[in-house]
Design an enzyme around this catalytic site. Structure first.
Site, short mmCIF file in Angstrom:
data_model
loop_
_atom_site.label_atom_id
_atom_site.label_comp_id
_atom_site.label_asym_id
_atom_site.label_seq_id
_atom_site.Cartn_x
_atom_site.Cartn_y
_atom_site.Cartn_z
N CYS A 132 43.44 -42.07 -21.38
CA CYS A 132 44.63 -41.53 -20.71
C CYS A 132 44.27 -40.28 -19.91
CB CYS A 132 45.72 -41.21 -21.73
SG CYS A 132 47.23 -40.54 -20.99
N CYS A 135 46.90 -37.51 -20.08
CA CYS A 135 46.90 -36.78 -21.36
C CYS A 135 45.74 -35.79 -21.45
CB CYS A 135 46.79 -37.76 -22.52
SG CYS A 135 47.98 -39.10 -22.51
N ASP A 136 44.56 -36.19 -20.98
CA ASP A 136 43.34 -35.45 -21.30
C ASP A 136 42.59 -34.87 -20.11
OD1 ASP A 136 43.77 -36.07 -23.99
OD2 ASP A 136 42.67 -37.95 -23.82
#
Length: 317
Positions: A132, A135-136
């Site tokens: 992701c 997300c990261d």
């Protein structure tokens, strides 16, 4: 006989349980094979509202669980092997719990990212391996990154990561991409993106603490080489966890559950879907939690007899 059973304990399942429990619906929550969902395998979560300094994924999910239990939700370990949604009450066969009956059902079983299945991949999830970018990506400022994949999601992930990384290399096992022309052009016109085509990932390398490289095989020559990288993003798609439904709920061709627009209602009255199991677009913890809230409210109204059951035309598209 249960009023409502919630399948799944990610942000969607736990949020649904919190709302249902506070409404005195006495929900039973089935954990599934991956308690806590994908966030249980994540380290720092910095984009969930209310935590200015961030929070560990497992800690966030543990807090949600405690909150649901505080209001009376019953959470049990097990996973569904078979369901009968042809009539109410619905019947569920649950490994470790036997046969259960319920008047309504919330499906929040999520979607699992497809992995490459190579050595070092699973061992380094959260330590440089991610599925992701949204997300990261923030954690890789001014780093070299690799994105594996050749579809639209891979092009989108790579383009997004150029906001943070110094260089993003796309690795694909073929010479041609599956992505749409517009997504390909967007990636090829980005100066930060480089390409390693016709390469098959063989192994994720690390120093024991973090990812250091990706070993790939040249499909033309058979020779292996190491691409140095600080992070690996696997972007080869997701698989919604809906196989256990055996086609009893309407899904798209991939398996994501169809819901009535603006709600969490499926084609079966009394069955609702929340989180990534019905969301192939956003796939974020906050959107999953929001749809879990919606499912709980929809379910409560259904049991009170307020929801219309004529949805077939709306769900046909």
């Amino acid at each position: 006989m249960h009023k409502v059973i919630v399948l799944g304990t990610g942000p969607a399942g736990y949020t649904a349980a919190i709302y249902l429990a506070r409404a005195n619906m006495n929900p039973l929550v089935i954990e599934g094979q991956e308690p806590g969902g994908q966030l249980s395998q994540t380290t720092d979560v910095e984009n969930y509202p209310g935590f200015p300094d961030g929070i560990l994924g497992p800690e966030l999910m543990d807090n949600m669980r405690k909150q649901a239990e505080r209001f009376g939700a019953e959470i049990k370990r097990g996973w569904v092997t078979k369901v009968d949604l042809s009539k109410r009450p619905f019947t569920l066969q649950v490994s470790g719990l036997g046969e259960l009956e319920t008047q309504s059902l919330i499906i929040a079983t999520g979607a699992s990212a497809k992995l490459l299945g190579i050595p070092g991949e699973k061992d380094n999830i959260g330590r440089g391996v991610s599925t992701c970018a949204t997300c990261d990506g923030f954690f890789f400022r001014n780093k070299k990154l690799v994105v594996v994949g050749g579809g639209d999601s891979a092009m989108e992930e790579a383009t997004f990561l150029t906001k943070f990384a110094s260089e993003v290399r796309i690795v694909h096992r073929r010479n041609e991409l599956r992505a749409s022309k517009i997504m390909q052009e967007r990636a090829r016109n980005n100066d930060k993106i480089t390409w390693s085509m016709n390469r098959t990932p063989v192994e994720v390398l690390s120093d024991g603490q973090k990812v250091t490289g990706l070993k790939v095989r040249n499909n033309e020559t058979g020779e292996e080489e190491v691409i140095e990288t600080d992070g690996l993003f696997v972007a080869i798609g997701h698989r919604p966890n809906t196989a256990f439904l055996e086609g009893q709920v309407d899904t798209d061709e991939i398996g994501y559950i169809k819901v009535k627009p603006g709600s969490t209602e499926t084609n079966i009255p009394g069955v609702f879907a929340a989180g990534d199991v019905q969301d192939f677009k956003y796939r974020q913890a906050i959107t999953a939690a929001g749809s879990g809230c919606m499912a709980a409210l929809d379910c409560e109204k259904f049991l009170e007899g307020e929801i219309s059951t004529d949805w077939s035309q709306t769900l046909s598209t």
